[in-house]
Design an enzyme around this catalytic site. Structure first.
Site, short mmCIF file in Angstrom:
data_model
loop_
_atom_site.label_atom_id
_atom_site.label_comp_id
_atom_site.label_asym_id
_atom_site.label_seq_id
_atom_site.Cartn_x
_atom_site.Cartn_y
_atom_site.Cartn_z
N PRO A 106 0.79 -1.22 0.00
CA PRO A 106 0.00 0.00 0.00
C PRO A 106 0.83 1.28 0.00
CG PRO A 106 -0.16 -1.11 2.13
CD PRO A 106 0.55 -2.03 1.20
N ASN A 107 0.32 2.22 -0.73
CA ASN A 107 0.84 3.59 -0.86
C ASN A 107 2.12 3.70 -1.67
OD1 ASN A 107 -1.27 4.84 0.69
ND2 ASN A 107 -0.34 3.87 2.48
N ARG A 111 5.01 10.95 -2.32
CA ARG A 111 4.76 10.61 -0.92
C ARG A 111 6.04 10.77 -0.10
NH1 ARG A 111 4.47 4.78 1.73
NH2 ARG A 111 3.84 5.40 3.81
N TYR A 125 11.10 8.54 1.14
CA TYR A 125 11.00 7.57 0.04
C TYR A 125 11.64 8.02 -1.26
CZ TYR A 125 7.73 5.53 3.32
OH TYR A 125 7.17 4.98 4.45
N ASN A 147 8.00 -5.71 -1.06
CA ASN A 147 7.98 -4.56 -0.15
C ASN A 147 6.52 -4.48 0.32
OD1 ASN A 147 7.85 -2.15 1.18
ND2 ASN A 147 9.06 -1.02 -0.31
N ALA A 150 3.21 -0.94 4.77
CA ALA A 150 2.60 -0.96 6.10
C ALA A 150 2.13 -2.35 6.51
CB ALA A 150 1.44 0.03 6.16
N HIS A 197 3.97 -4.72 9.17
CA HIS A 197 3.81 -4.66 10.62
C HIS A 197 2.44 -5.15 11.09
CE1 HIS A 197 7.19 -2.16 9.68
NE2 HIS A 197 6.39 -1.34 9.00
N ASP A 234 1.40 -15.87 6.33
CA ASP A 234 0.92 -17.23 6.09
C ASP A 234 1.02 -17.62 4.62
OD1 ASP A 234 0.43 -17.58 8.78
OD2 ASP A 234 -1.75 -17.33 8.62
N GLU A 258 12.59 -9.74 1.43
CA GLU A 258 11.79 -8.66 2.01
C GLU A 258 12.58 -7.37 1.82
OE1 GLU A 258 10.12 -7.19 6.38
OE2 GLU A 258 11.19 -9.09 6.23
N HIS A 275 12.65 -2.98 1.97
CA HIS A 275 12.10 -1.71 2.46
C HIS A 275 12.97 -0.57 1.96
CE1 HIS A 275 9.35 -3.88 5.00
NE2 HIS A 275 10.36 -4.64 5.36
N ILE A 276 12.34 0.48 1.52
CA ILE A 276 13.05 1.66 1.03
C ILE A 276 13.78 2.36 2.17
CG2 ILE A 276 12.75 3.95 -0.02
CD1 ILE A 276 10.35 2.68 -1.59
N SER A 277 13.07 2.59 3.25
CA SER A 277 13.68 3.20 4.43
C SER A 277 14.19 2.10 5.35
CB SER A 277 12.65 4.07 5.17
OG SER A 277 11.65 3.25 5.75
N ARG A 313 12.84 4.22 12.47
CA ARG A 313 11.57 4.95 12.45
C ARG A 313 10.76 4.66 13.71
NH1 ARG A 313 8.96 4.47 6.77
NH2 ARG A 313 7.79 6.24 7.61
N ARG A 362 7.13 0.19 13.76
CA ARG A 362 7.69 -0.31 12.50
C ARG A 362 8.87 -1.27 12.72
NH1 ARG A 362 5.44 2.83 8.34
NH2 ARG A 362 4.82 4.92 9.01
#
Length: 151
Positions: free
Chosen positions: A11-12, A19, A24, A75, A78, A81, A88, A99, A101-103, A108, A112
């Protein structure tokens, strides 16, 4: 003939470029997808990139990946978390999972710091900005090559 690697974005991430650019960056999702495709070509892979704001859609795509893709770069944004459903689904994937993540979520907010995805991941990458995407594609090529050598 090898199957593609599935690059999933949660999402997002469709809002990349606008954003919170201080977190990001200013690259759009289309630009990130192009970066993945270029790196995949360099390392002898193909990628299929998808993005959804809907948890169930991501789960469906993970199910589709079982047997249909050589690996997954995800990625989960949200959902990292919050989503036991994504965990599953990923636990049923036999292919390598990265896995991404950009940040760096560990720098943070405290909520997170916990990832529901990590227990299913072969590897985790974070904090490289969008440059992490081609790095993940290159890392996936290495994981697939190592797997092939063991077979």
């Amino acid at each position: 003939m090898s199957k593609p690697v599935l690059v999933l974005n949660g999402p997002n991430l469709n809002l990349l470029g606008t954003r919170e650019p201080h977190i990001y960056g200013s690259n759009t999702l289309k630009e990130v997808e192009a970066m993945c495709a270029r790196k995949a070509k360099e390392v002898g892979l193909t990628v299929e990139c998808r993005q959804s704001n809907h948890e169930g859609q991501l789960v469906e795509w993970i199910h589709e990946a079982i047997g249909g893709f050589d690996g997954i770069i995800i990625n989960p944004a949200a959902y990292t978390h919050t989503s036991v459903a994504i965990l599953d689904a990923l636990k049923n994937v036999k292919a390598p999972i990265i896995e991404l993540h950009i940040s760096n979520p560990h720098q943070r907010e405290e909520f997170r710091h916990r990832s529901f995805v990590t227990p299913a991941a072969t590897a985790t990458m974070c904090g490289f900005g969008v440059a992490g995407y081609p790095l993940a594609v290159e890392a996936m090529a290495g994981l697939l090559e190592a797997r092939k050598a063991k077979a």
